[in-house]
Design a protein around this motif. Structure first.
Motif, PDB file in Angstrom:
ATOM      1  N   VAL A  51     -16.424  44.502   7.192  1.00 60.81           N
ATOM      2  CA  VAL A  51     -15.438  45.263   6.241  1.00 60.81           C
ATOM      3  C   VAL A  51     -14.709  45.909   7.117  1.00 60.81           C
ATOM      4  N   ALA A  52     -15.081  46.468   8.244  1.00 56.92           N
ATOM      5  CA  ALA A  52     -14.242  47.477   8.874  1.00 56.92           C
ATOM      6  C   ALA A  52     -13.170  46.323   9.724  1.00 56.92           C
ATOM      7  N   ARG A  53     -13.573  45.460  10.271  1.00 56.81           N
ATOM      8  CA  ARG A  53     -12.700  44.208  10.884  1.00 56.81           C
ATOM      9  C   ARG A  53     -11.542  43.821   9.858  1.00 56.81           C
ATOM     10  N   LEU A  54     -11.983  43.644   8.698  1.00 52.85           N
ATOM     11  CA  LEU A  54     -11.281  42.986   7.833  1.00 52.85           C
ATOM     12  C   LEU A  54     -10.142  43.844   7.254  1.00 52.85           C
ATOM     13  N   SER A  55     -10.720  45.346   7.133  1.00 55.52           N
ATOM     14  CA  SER A  55      -9.712  46.177   6.605  1.00 55.52           C
ATOM     15  C   SER A  55      -8.712  46.378   7.759  1.00 55.52           C
ATOM     16  N   ARG A  56      -8.870  46.493   9.341  1.00 46.49           N
ATOM     17  CA  ARG A  56      -8.228  46.347  10.046  1.00 46.49           C
ATOM     18  C   ARG A  56      -7.020  45.399  10.123  1.00 46.49           C
ATOM     19  N   LEU A  57      -7.653  44.192   9.883  1.00 47.58           N
ATOM     20  CA  LEU A  57      -6.725  43.040   9.834  1.00 47.58           C
ATOM     21  C   LEU A  57      -5.858  43.310   8.430  1.00 47.58           C
ATOM     22  N   LEU A  58      -6.230  43.658   7.459  1.00 49.72           N
ATOM     23  CA  LEU A  58      -5.405  43.727   6.449  1.00 49.72           C
ATOM     24  C   LEU A  58      -4.373  45.070   6.602  1.00 49.72           C
ATOM     25  N   ALA A  59      -4.796  45.995   7.206  1.00 52.99           N
ATOM     26  CA  ALA A  59      -3.949  47.099   7.339  1.00 52.99           C
ATOM     27  C   ALA A  59      -2.858  46.966   8.308  1.00 52.99           C
ATOM     28  N   GLN A  60      -3.315  45.937   9.462  1.00 55.89           N
ATOM     29  CA  GLN A  60      -2.162  45.462  10.204  1.00 55.89           C
ATOM     30  C   GLN A  60      -1.183  44.730   9.479  1.00 55.89           C
ATOM     31  N   ALA A  61      -1.720  43.643   8.699  1.00 59.44           N
ATOM     32  CA  ALA A  61      -0.822  42.929   7.844  1.00 59.44           C
ATOM     33  C   ALA A  61       0.217  43.536   7.170  1.00 59.44           C
ATOM     34  N   ALA A  62      -0.213  44.895   6.539  1.00 67.39           N
ATOM     35  CA  ALA A  62       0.648  45.476   5.741  1.00 67.39           C
ATOM     36  C   ALA A  62       1.621  46.466   6.417  1.00 67.39           C
ATOM     37  N   GLY A  63       1.481  46.334   7.878  1.00 65.97           N
ATOM     38  CA  GLY A  63       2.320  46.967   8.767  1.00 65.97           C
ATOM     39  C   GLY A  63       2.430  48.423   8.949  1.00 65.97           C
ATOM     40  N   LEU A  64       0.740  48.723   8.916  1.00 71.43           N
ATOM     41  CA  LEU A  64       0.690  50.252   9.068  1.00 71.43           C
ATOM     42  C   LEU A  64       0.767  50.456  10.861  1.00 71.43           C
ATOM     43  N   ASP A  65       0.814  51.807  10.943  1.00 72.28           N
ATOM     44  CA  ASP A  65       0.719  51.948  12.462  1.00 72.28           C
ATOM     45  C   ASP A  65      -0.559  52.193  13.022  1.00 72.28           C
ATOM     46  N   ALA A  66      -0.750  52.174  14.303  1.00 73.99           N
ATOM     47  CA  ALA A  66      -2.022  52.005  14.866  1.00 73.99           C
ATOM     48  C   ALA A  66      -3.084  53.293  14.668  1.00 73.99           C
ATOM     49  N   ARG A 155      -7.978  51.003  -1.778  1.00 71.05           N
ATOM     50  CA  ARG A 155      -7.529  50.006  -2.105  1.00 71.05           C
ATOM     51  C   ARG A 155      -7.867  48.506  -1.200  1.00 71.05           C
ATOM     52  N   ILE A 156      -7.574  49.092   0.041  1.00 68.07           N
ATOM     53  CA  ILE A 156      -7.672  48.076   1.289  1.00 68.07           C
ATOM     54  C   ILE A 156      -9.444  47.827   1.250  1.00 68.07           C
ATOM     55  N   VAL A 157     -10.177  48.942   1.514  1.00 62.38           N
ATOM     56  CA  VAL A 157     -11.441  48.639   1.795  1.00 62.38           C
ATOM     57  C   VAL A 157     -12.098  47.917   0.325  1.00 62.38           C
ATOM     58  N   GLY A 158     -11.553  48.213  -0.877  1.00 58.55           N
ATOM     59  CA  GLY A 158     -12.264  47.720  -1.983  1.00 58.55           C
ATOM     60  C   GLY A 158     -11.873  45.893  -1.850  1.00 58.55           C
ATOM     61  N   ILE A 159     -10.775  45.666  -1.368  1.00 63.68           N
ATOM     62  CA  ILE A 159     -10.435  44.091  -1.496  1.00 63.68           C
ATOM     63  C   ILE A 159     -11.625  43.403  -0.272  1.00 63.68           C
ATOM     64  N   CYS A 160     -11.441  44.216   0.790  1.00 58.80           N
ATOM     65  CA  CYS A 160     -12.471  43.555   1.856  1.00 58.80           C
ATOM     66  C   CYS A 160     -13.804  43.782   1.652  1.00 58.80           C
ATOM     67  N   ASP A 161     -14.347  44.705   1.111  1.00 56.29           N
ATOM     68  CA  ASP A 161     -15.672  44.938   0.559  1.00 56.29           C
ATOM     69  C   ASP A 161     -16.174  43.774  -0.249  1.00 56.29           C
ATOM     70  N   ALA A 162     -15.424  43.585  -1.150  1.00 59.62           N
ATOM     71  CA  ALA A 162     -15.501  42.496  -2.387  1.00 59.62           C
ATOM     72  C   ALA A 162     -15.635  40.929  -1.664  1.00 59.62           C
TER      73      ALA A 162
END
Ligand SMILES: [Fe+2]
Length: 295
Positions: A51-66, A155-162
């Motif tokens: 879930v941490a790796r998926l959330s990282r991937l989605l956060a990066q896809a959303a264009g968030l900073d490091a 919202r990000i963790v909710g998607i990746c957790d599910a």
């Protein structure tokens, strides 16, 4: 961001090792707390890492900073902290939960928030821990918040957790293929899942990194399943050929084959199977990755 800014002034102490060492210790203690969930729940092998790796991937896809990406990955690793307070009979149940048991499960976000209280870095994970089961349609828990009232990290963790729950095997059902899980997310856009973030996640379906995460319990450690009952048997990074491992659910014994993979010995061992220990190399790596980005 200076981690110290998250630490109330009254609690600050000077540490002999300096700020970097203090921050490293604080972040490690937060991850160790989360690891207790992994040690107690027989059906989550590698869930926190995925879930941490998926959330990282989605956060990066959303264009968030490091820095934001690191905060989200930390929240994701901690999200189910409150499951420590859920009784074994519910947490380890082999069949589907009934309504009363589901009500018990629904208390875990608030238990998690109480467990975080007082930790100097609580602010890094509070939103993910308390709000990861809120859904944009207002039918989530514990508060039934709607849409953007739910913080981005939740919202990000909710998607990746599910997604990880759908693609993971449970005692009462096999994990579903990625495409089917993505289809379910698509059908729930704007309801269970944030429409914009959910669409970005679906667009990751063919990303090789996503497939890699789904098939692993840690970086470079492929998923191994118990041949007798199904759940994941996590192989710690330091484990070598010939070492024994145990299924966390049915306690069947396995040895690691010389070419990797698990060989059933036909024995069962409850006492050693229950003797969980934290994966310190995984925790150390997570601390290193995220501390740099937060600094
Ligand atoms: Fe949860």
């Amino acid at each position: 961001m200076n981690l110290l800014s998250l630490w109330p002034r009254a609690r600050r102490k000077t540490s002999p090792g300096g700020d970097a060492q203090r921050d490293e210790k604080l972040l490690s203690s937060l991850f160790l707390l989360a690891w207790a969930v992994e040690a107690r729940d027989p059906y989550t092998g590698g869930h926190l890492w995925r879930v941490a790796r998926l959330s990282r991937l989605l956060a990066q896809a959303a264009g968030l900073d490091a820095g934001q990406v690191a905060r989200i990955a930390i929240g994701a690793f901690l999200h189910d902290l409150g499951k420590i307070g859920i009784p074994d009979a519910v947490l380890g149940k082999k069949s589907k939960l009934d309504d009363a048991e589901y009500e018990v499960i629904k208390t875990h976000p608030e238990i998690g928030l109480r467990m975080l209280a007082g930790h100097p870095l609580a602010a890094l994970a509070e939103d993910a821990v308390l709000l990861h089961h809120e859904t944009p349609d207002g039918r989530g828990y514990p508060f039934g918040r709607r849409g953007e009232e739910i913080p981005l990290v939740a919202r990000i963790v909710g998607i990746c957790d599910a997604f990880d729950a759908m693609t993971s095997t449970r005692p009462y059902r096999a994990g579903m293929p990625i495409a089917r899980a993505m289809g379910i997310i698509e059908s729930e856009l704007g309801r269970q899942f944030d429409a914009r973030l959910g669409a970005l996640f679906i667009a990751l379906a063919d990303n090789p990194e996503l497939a890699h995460i789904v098939g692993h319990s840690d970086e470079g450690i492929p998923l191994e399943r118990c041949g007798a009952c199904g759940p994941i048997v996590v192989r710690p990074r330091q484990a070598q050929a010939g070492d024994t491992l145990y299924c966390p659910a049915c306690h069947s014994e396995y040895t690691i084959a010389p070419a990797g993979g698990l060989l059933a010995t036909g024995k069962q061992n409850t006492a050693r199977a229950l003797a969980a220990s934290p994966d310190t190399s995984l925790i150390g790596r997570l601390v290193g990755e995220n501390l740099t980005a937060l600094g």
